[in-house]
Design an enzyme around this catalytic site. Sequence first.
Site, PDB file in Angstrom:
ATOM      1  N   ASN A 187       0.674  -1.200  -0.033  1.00  0.00           N
ATOM      2  CA  ASN A 187       0.046   0.208  -0.302  1.00  0.00           C
ATOM      3  C   ASN A 187       0.941   1.363  -0.175  1.00  0.00           C
ATOM      4  O   ASN A 187       0.835   2.146  -0.773  1.00  0.00           O
ATOM      5  CB  ASN A 187      -0.877   0.121   1.301  1.00  0.00           C
ATOM      6  CG  ASN A 187      -2.100  -0.778   1.176  1.00  0.00           C
ATOM      7  OD1 ASN A 187      -2.248  -1.492   0.169  1.00  0.00           O
ATOM      8  ND2 ASN A 187      -2.930  -1.149   2.386  1.00  0.00           N
ATOM      9  N   HIS A 214     -15.312   2.093 -14.790  1.00  0.00           N
ATOM     10  CA  HIS A 214     -15.110   1.312 -13.541  1.00  0.00           C
ATOM     11  C   HIS A 214     -16.597   0.643 -13.150  1.00  0.00           C
ATOM     12  O   HIS A 214     -16.449  -0.126 -12.398  1.00  0.00           O
ATOM     13  CB  HIS A 214     -14.841   2.416 -12.560  1.00  0.00           C
ATOM     14  CG  HIS A 214     -14.478   1.849 -11.091  1.00  0.00           C
ATOM     15  ND1 HIS A 214     -15.016   2.023 -10.023  1.00  0.00           N
ATOM     16  CD2 HIS A 214     -13.321   1.094 -10.860  1.00  0.00           C
ATOM     17  CE1 HIS A 214     -14.399   1.518  -9.149  1.00  0.00           C
ATOM     18  NE2 HIS A 214     -13.264   1.132  -9.693  1.00  0.00           N
ATOM     19  N   TYR A 259     -12.498 -10.205  -1.432  1.00  0.00           N
ATOM     20  CA  TYR A 259     -13.174  -8.795  -1.406  1.00  0.00           C
ATOM     21  C   TYR A 259     -14.661  -9.077  -0.860  1.00  0.00           C
ATOM     22  O   TYR A 259     -15.483  -9.951  -1.515  1.00  0.00           O
ATOM     23  CB  TYR A 259     -12.977  -8.115  -2.583  1.00  0.00           C
ATOM     24  CG  TYR A 259     -11.723  -7.673  -3.008  1.00  0.00           C
ATOM     25  CD1 TYR A 259     -10.597  -8.131  -2.257  1.00  0.00           C
ATOM     26  CD2 TYR A 259     -11.573  -6.972  -4.281  1.00  0.00           C
ATOM     27  CE1 TYR A 259      -9.122  -7.876  -3.108  1.00  0.00           C
ATOM     28  CE2 TYR A 259     -10.475  -6.542  -4.624  1.00  0.00           C
ATOM     29  CZ  TYR A 259      -9.225  -6.964  -4.264  1.00  0.00           C
ATOM     30  OH  TYR A 259      -7.982  -6.563  -4.438  1.00  0.00           O
ATOM     31  N   ARG A 278     -14.047   2.360   4.529  1.00  0.00           N
ATOM     32  CA  ARG A 278     -13.155   1.564   4.903  1.00  0.00           C
ATOM     33  C   ARG A 278     -11.706   2.367   4.802  1.00  0.00           C
ATOM     34  O   ARG A 278     -10.879   2.475   5.739  1.00  0.00           O
ATOM     35  CB  ARG A 278     -12.692   0.525   3.831  1.00  0.00           C
ATOM     36  CG  ARG A 278     -11.724  -0.563   4.336  1.00  0.00           C
ATOM     37  CD  ARG A 278     -10.627  -0.782   3.276  1.00  0.00           C
ATOM     38  NE  ARG A 278     -11.312  -0.766   1.948  1.00  0.00           N
ATOM     39  CZ  ARG A 278     -10.694  -0.896   0.755  1.00  0.00           C
ATOM     40  NH1 ARG A 278      -9.648  -0.080   0.775  1.00  0.00           N
ATOM     41  NH2 ARG A 278     -11.502  -0.935  -0.507  1.00  0.00           N
ATOM     42  N   HIS A 308     -15.202  -3.924   0.394  1.00  0.00           N
ATOM     43  CA  HIS A 308     -15.256  -3.165  -1.109  1.00  0.00           C
ATOM     44  C   HIS A 308     -16.500  -2.872  -1.618  1.00  0.00           C
ATOM     45  O   HIS A 308     -16.669  -2.047  -2.472  1.00  0.00           O
ATOM     46  CB  HIS A 308     -14.617  -4.309  -2.006  1.00  0.00           C
ATOM     47  CG  HIS A 308     -14.058  -3.664  -3.282  1.00  0.00           C
ATOM     48  ND1 HIS A 308     -14.745  -4.137  -4.398  1.00  0.00           N
ATOM     49  CD2 HIS A 308     -13.117  -2.989  -3.573  1.00  0.00           C
ATOM     50  CE1 HIS A 308     -14.192  -3.344  -5.341  1.00  0.00           C
ATOM     51  NE2 HIS A 308     -13.274  -2.835  -4.944  1.00  0.00           N
TER      52      HIS A 308
END
Lengths: 708, 535
Positions: free
Chosen positions: A48, A435, A468, A564, A592
């Site tokens: 990350n 997306h 996820y 999150r 997610h």
Amino acid sequence: MAKPSKEPLFFNRELSWLEFNRRVLEEAMDPTVPLLERFKFLSISSSNLDEFFMIRVGGLQQLFDAGKTRFDPAGLSTARQLTVIRRRTHQMVADQYDCLLKELEVLLAEAGIRRVGVEHLDEQQGEYVERFFEEEIYPVLAPIAIESGATFPLLRGLGLNLAVRLRPAAAAPHKQRYAVVAVPRQLSRLVPVPVVEGFRYALVEDIIGTFIEKLFPGEPVAECIPFRVTRNADMTVREDQAGDLLAQMREVLLERRHSACVRLEISDRASTTMLKFLKGALKVREESVYRLPGPVDLSALAALPKLVGHDELKNVAWPPQSSPLVAPNESMFDVIARRDVLLIHPYESFQPVVRLVEQAADDPDVLAIKQILYRTSENSPIVAALARAAAKGKHVTAVIELKARFDEARNIEWARALELAGVQVIYGLKWLKTHAKVCIIVRREPGGLRRYCHFGTGNYNEITATLYSDVGLMTCNEDFGVDATAFFNSITGYSQPVTHRKLEAAPLGLRAKLLDLIDSEIQRSKQGQKALILAKVNALVDPQIIQALYKASQAGVKIQLNIRGICCLRPGVRGLSDNITVVSIVDRYLEHARVLYFHHGGESLVFISSADWMPRNLDRRVELLVPVEDPDHQRRLIAMLNLGFEDTVKARALTSDGSYVRVRSASPEKAVRLQEVMYRTAREAAQQAQTDRYTVFEPQRPSSSARS
Amino acid sequence: MNKTTSTPQSSAAAGASRLVAVIDIGASGMRLRIAEILADGAVRTLESLQQAVHLGKDTFTTRRIQTSTVEECVKILKSFRRIMEEYGVTRPDQIRAVATSAVREAENRASVLDRLYMSTQINVETIEGAEENRLTYIAIHDALKQEKRLKKGNAIIVDLGGGSTELLLLEEGLVTFAHSYRLGALRIRETLETYRAPVDRIRALLDQHIRRVVNQLHHTVPVKRVGAMVAVGGDAQFAASLLSPSWADKRVVSLDLKSFCNLADKLATVPVDDLVRQYRIPYQEAETLGPALVAYKQLARVFGVKSILVPKASLRDGLIAEIAAGSAWTEEFSAQAIHSAITLGEKYAFDRRHAEHVAGLSVQLFRALQADHGLDRRYELLLRIAALLHEIGNFVSDRSHHKHSMYLILNSDLFGLGRKDITLIALVARYHRRAAPQPYHEEYQALDRDGRVAVAKLAAILRVADALERNHLPGQRAVSFEREKDQFVVIIQDGQDLTFERLALKEKGNLFAEVYGMPVTVRAGRAARSESIHG
């Protein structure tokens, strides 16, 4: 808007992101988490951070270098942001290595899993490692001698390298000589070493270091130091991830083709001479140097849990359950025709989605399949089904997003394969990243054409669907079919956008729709009605949405947010956001799903969406907001939303100063853990459905997917 | 739409649904609609696509469509074709593609249409104002069925497009006047741009310009004040979506005149770019919005309209309804076309009873001879109208009245019918007596072969029908038909003496014998029923 204090209205997004990564790291530090899972969290916190440097820090650094002063919505200047980020990241890195060296490796050693230096190997192991070096490593190494700092090679960002300092030649005793050895990506970082009991592994860079002189025959090596550079991400990635910074960066970017080095990570064994040389050659400032007391690049350690077995050190498996709405062996078309199907992954299996596309490929009555593929797995069964469908003469259209970061090469490869199979492949829209996740199947049926749609919050990737938490909705409702088709025609450029009946799409109407929904709660609250908003998204950054939520809070709307990652909204500030609470859940599955609930005077509006509440999602991406109308499905999603605010195991609450505190139950017996409850509920429902199937005697008929 | 229409063609296909596609090439864009016509006649829209292309800008400013614009059309039409292929819609009988004023008025329209056909195999036909009228009427008929306001009193139906305006006058629910005007929102916009006026003057210019055109239009309409206006078209629908909260759920909404006018005034002053941003509409829609709403506003004022009705319907609905009706025109339209013929007949003081009797007999003959002439149902309507109007030339003079009938018809508007159809009607009327069609007859010779053959077939029938109605009896005669050996026998049941008819048939039956290859005779009905071919 009333400004109750001089405190800024927003949190800085970079700092909020660092807070998120901190929560990930805390999972690595949490003794209640199984050991190898902690190891995983540690490596995730590291990868990350890599991305954060590449994209966010890189962007800020460039702005700063160009002398542009920009204040973020929280009122921080670029310089100030960089300073605070640096302070926090240095601390975070120190914590990561403390966690690894003082805790995890100690505990792993107790369990018999050890990282060993080559010098500590016994003779037999030493021979093995040497042979491994000779046969597997040596042939793929290519050392580059460096004449001067100016000729320093362009190293791959985030790749591991060894900096080698050779002893000065006798002829020129004061001239330092250097070389760089890039560690090829195809070599695995962890090399298991034969051992009678337990598990031993060496790091590939340590092995290379041990035999480094074989690369420089006759020249004594003074030191050999692992290091890694992080570069600014390239344009396409940054367009999506740091578009907010980009507008002011354009002219700067034209001047600078080579992306600068924003971070140098180097083993703390490096001598001052070496460090000085690298800093100069890479043009890295002191504050961007991270001296590491352990292995460089902790994300590589993610491979360890897979190597070692030791299931007792891992999570107890929660296998995906079959949805009670989907009977095994039944045609997905019959299933969906009977009723909308809502799937909550990974508690419920992703298999019905794969099955739908596979059955569509083989069904003689299916005329066309249209699908958006964003990131998908290697050997994806969905991609294979699309190719098969095209080969069978169906009209298959796939929108493939090449801007999906880091996956581009792979995407291009299977996109070509699909084209060869006869699929019409469309590579997304200019300027906009696609997306949204949608799949449409057009099928000829006795009552006329029918369109089956799947809408999801996650990608068409059966692997990530087990990791996820995402929501998918399958329906053959006419309005959804019409909308999905029109939406598809607009993103494929076949038509200008038209008004939708049920769906809302970004960048066109999604933002306005959200603002309308919030405003409608405000109006109801002002009229004395109950007003409530529950929302679960991954990030909340958009200032306009935040302002609307503040306004709603002030109008008495109760707002509970489960976010999150980044959250720039300040909850619980008197007169500003008293009625807003924010929690964040970091648990074994990546949270997610984007799910929204608006009380709407008791009418219950529930939506699933592909969009986070960030300007990039609402303005620069193609996203969808999909209503969920079946009351049972609504109830399930509302229950999941509520669980987020009842969680006392993995939830943390955001405080008004920007820090997160764990939510604890009064007693351990009363502890609630969202992901566990979700899993248990899914399992019970699956078992119940199984029992019901056994107790209802139904004559067997030939498969109903055959033509009637 | 059109649920009750049951033609032999459609009942044969009962049980299965049909997929059809209609394409409409307008002044500012191209639109595709793919629909499914279900077994019960209901229409389901599957796809609606639209793409911008500035045909109107080309035609209205330079009279020609630029090559680059044509290539854009080709590209769009190809992509439409691809979507149609997904549904297996590829046969010509499943597809109807029409172009309106922007293509119609282009000097190079023939080569444009050829280019489109060559590269896409889609045959685009230009349709006339009168046909647009028909399609508009068909499109809105269903949506407006429930509207009582339109059944009583007068109303106008206005479809204000980019290049032309179709206006229909409804009196007590019947179309009594229909006309197409060169008033178009895009045309207005283009005209305004040639003034190069400063922004603050635009609104005044717009008002002024539109007022002039609308006043001219008002003069041509026989009724000066009406109760309601039906506003058709995208701009009106956009206004409805802003003004009526229930727009999304309704097929037709009624807008308050005052708020409509306020909106028109407001939007007329907003720059196009701002409209695009503010309302998230495509540029070319924003471009026509202001002029169109101002035009509707002024039409409403000049006709003294109380309320504006906006139906959710477009030209494409009309096109689909026509395809759904098969080879016939829809019944709603046929009824209105017949009514408009009767109105025309009355204008020329025709003998309505005789005309209707002849028309009735003609239709019976047409149906009885279906297998022989092989003409589709549209010709039945043309024949009926020709029969209704065959003697209007008497108004001018009873000498050569058939020729007078022809030019009166040629110079009249018949609701919803294009030039070609009107020519056919005029010629059929002309040949109801005297000379048979001759190659040197100018109007006849100008027809294509199909047209010439159709005229002969229909005129032959009309002559027989006219002969049988020689007595101008008070009631329509009950007849049946029979084929005997090599002749076609008309059996008349009313027991009257048929000498007169026999003589008339001798004189007027030659064309029939020539065209149908058998002589026609008449016989009185016997007690023993002969088998009738058709009723």
